[in-house]
Motif scaffolding. Structure first.
Motif, PDB file in Angstrom:
ATOM      1  N   LEU A  11      -3.668   3.096   3.703  1.00  0.00           N
ATOM      2  CA  LEU A  11      -5.228   2.663   3.674  1.00  0.00           C
ATOM      3  C   LEU A  11      -5.937   3.936   4.404  1.00  0.00           C
ATOM      4  O   LEU A  11      -5.589   4.392   5.210  1.00  0.00           O
ATOM      5  CB  LEU A  11      -5.621   1.471   4.348  1.00  0.00           C
ATOM      6  N   VAL A  12      -6.947   4.473   3.505  1.00  0.00           N
ATOM      7  CA  VAL A  12      -7.603   5.619   3.753  1.00  0.00           C
ATOM      8  C   VAL A  12      -9.125   5.654   3.238  1.00  0.00           C
ATOM      9  O   VAL A  12      -9.133   4.919   2.301  1.00  0.00           O
ATOM     10  CB  VAL A  12      -6.871   6.797   3.422  1.00  0.00           C
ATOM     11  N   PRO A  88     -12.575   6.043  -4.150  1.00  0.00           N
ATOM     12  CA  PRO A  88     -11.927   4.530  -4.402  1.00  0.00           C
ATOM     13  C   PRO A  88     -11.311   4.302  -5.892  1.00  0.00           C
ATOM     14  O   PRO A  88     -10.476   3.481  -5.629  1.00  0.00           O
ATOM     15  CB  PRO A  88     -13.643   4.118  -4.305  1.00  0.00           C
ATOM     16  N   GLU A  89     -11.879   4.913  -6.798  1.00  0.00           N
ATOM     17  CA  GLU A  89     -11.255   4.597  -8.072  1.00  0.00           C
ATOM     18  C   GLU A  89      -9.709   5.259  -8.051  1.00  0.00           C
ATOM     19  O   GLU A  89      -9.104   5.163  -8.995  1.00  0.00           O
ATOM     20  CB  GLU A  89     -11.862   5.473  -8.941  1.00  0.00           C
ATOM     21  N   GLN A 119       1.645   1.485  -2.365  1.00  0.00           N
ATOM     22  CA  GLN A 119       0.442   1.296  -2.688  1.00  0.00           C
ATOM     23  C   GLN A 119      -0.591   2.289  -1.765  1.00  0.00           C
ATOM     24  O   GLN A 119      -0.328   2.580  -0.701  1.00  0.00           O
ATOM     25  CB  GLN A 119       0.068  -0.162  -1.969  1.00  0.00           C
ATOM     26  N   VAL A 120      -1.644   2.668  -2.489  1.00  0.00           N
ATOM     27  CA  VAL A 120      -2.485   3.491  -1.945  1.00  0.00           C
ATOM     28  C   VAL A 120      -3.895   2.955  -2.242  1.00  0.00           C
ATOM     29  O   VAL A 120      -4.360   2.399  -3.408  1.00  0.00           O
ATOM     30  CB  VAL A 120      -2.799   5.132  -2.877  1.00  0.00           C
ATOM     31  N   THR A 121      -4.680   2.579  -1.059  1.00  0.00           N
ATOM     32  CA  THR A 121      -6.119   2.116  -0.897  1.00  0.00           C
ATOM     33  C   THR A 121      -6.910   2.920  -0.417  1.00  0.00           C
ATOM     34  O   THR A 121      -6.849   3.458   0.856  1.00  0.00           O
ATOM     35  CB  THR A 121      -5.937   0.566  -0.493  1.00  0.00           C
ATOM     36  N   VAL A 122      -7.772   3.152  -1.186  1.00  0.00           N
ATOM     37  CA  VAL A 122      -9.155   3.985  -0.627  1.00  0.00           C
ATOM     38  C   VAL A 122     -10.404   3.233  -0.510  1.00  0.00           C
ATOM     39  O   VAL A 122     -10.907   2.733  -1.499  1.00  0.00           O
ATOM     40  CB  VAL A 122      -9.290   5.233  -1.605  1.00  0.00           C
ATOM     41  N   SER A 123     -10.847   3.030   0.684  1.00  0.00           N
ATOM     42  CA  SER A 123     -12.034   2.320   0.983  1.00  0.00           C
ATOM     43  C   SER A 123     -13.357   3.218   0.938  1.00  0.00           C
ATOM     44  O   SER A 123     -13.409   4.499   1.140  1.00  0.00           O
ATOM     45  CB  SER A 123     -11.912   1.785   2.396  1.00  0.00           C
TER      46      SER A 123
END
Length: 124
Positions: A11-12, A88-89, A119-123
């Motif tokens: 998560l970044v 985020p996209e 998994q890569v999650t961009v907030s």
């Protein structure tokens, strides 16, 4: 048989960076091309970047050009994806793939071996 194991996801925040790794084992890789794809929920698998094993020739999706860099370490049989200026996209499962031959391909069906993904999650 070829085994691919990805690592480095997480998560970044938007604008941040991550480096993904894909460790390959089981065969010699002097004639393999490697690639990263990604897949978000409800969407098709999408090409991100590719690199040929011996010449190091690279190819990128337009959406990541200038932000992502693919590289490889032949001695470690490992391919990397450095991701900067994340958006985020860019959130998705990132999956490593391998194919025989030096021709870069952007279509999933051209690849013979796949990892499990990270998994890569961009907030925002």
């Amino acid at each position: 048989q070829v085994q691919l194991v990805e690592s480095g996801g997480g998560l970044v925040q938007a604008g941040g960076s991550l480096r993904l790794s894909c460790a390959a084992s089981g065969r010699t890789f002097t004639m393999y091309s490697m690639a990263w794809f990604r897949q978000a929920p409800g969407k098709e698998r999408e090409f991100v970047a590719a690199i040929t094993w011996s010449s190091g020739r690279t190819s990128y999706a337009d959406s990541v050009k200038g932000r992502f860099t693919i590289s490889r370490d032949n001695a470690k049989n490992t391919v990397y994806l450095q991701m900067n200026s994340l958006k985020p996209e860019d959130t998705a499962v990132y999956i490593c793939a391998a194919k025989n031959g030096e021709i870069v391909a952007t279509v999933p069906g051209r690849y013979d071996y796949w990892g499990q993904g990270t998994q890569v999650t961009v907030s925002s």
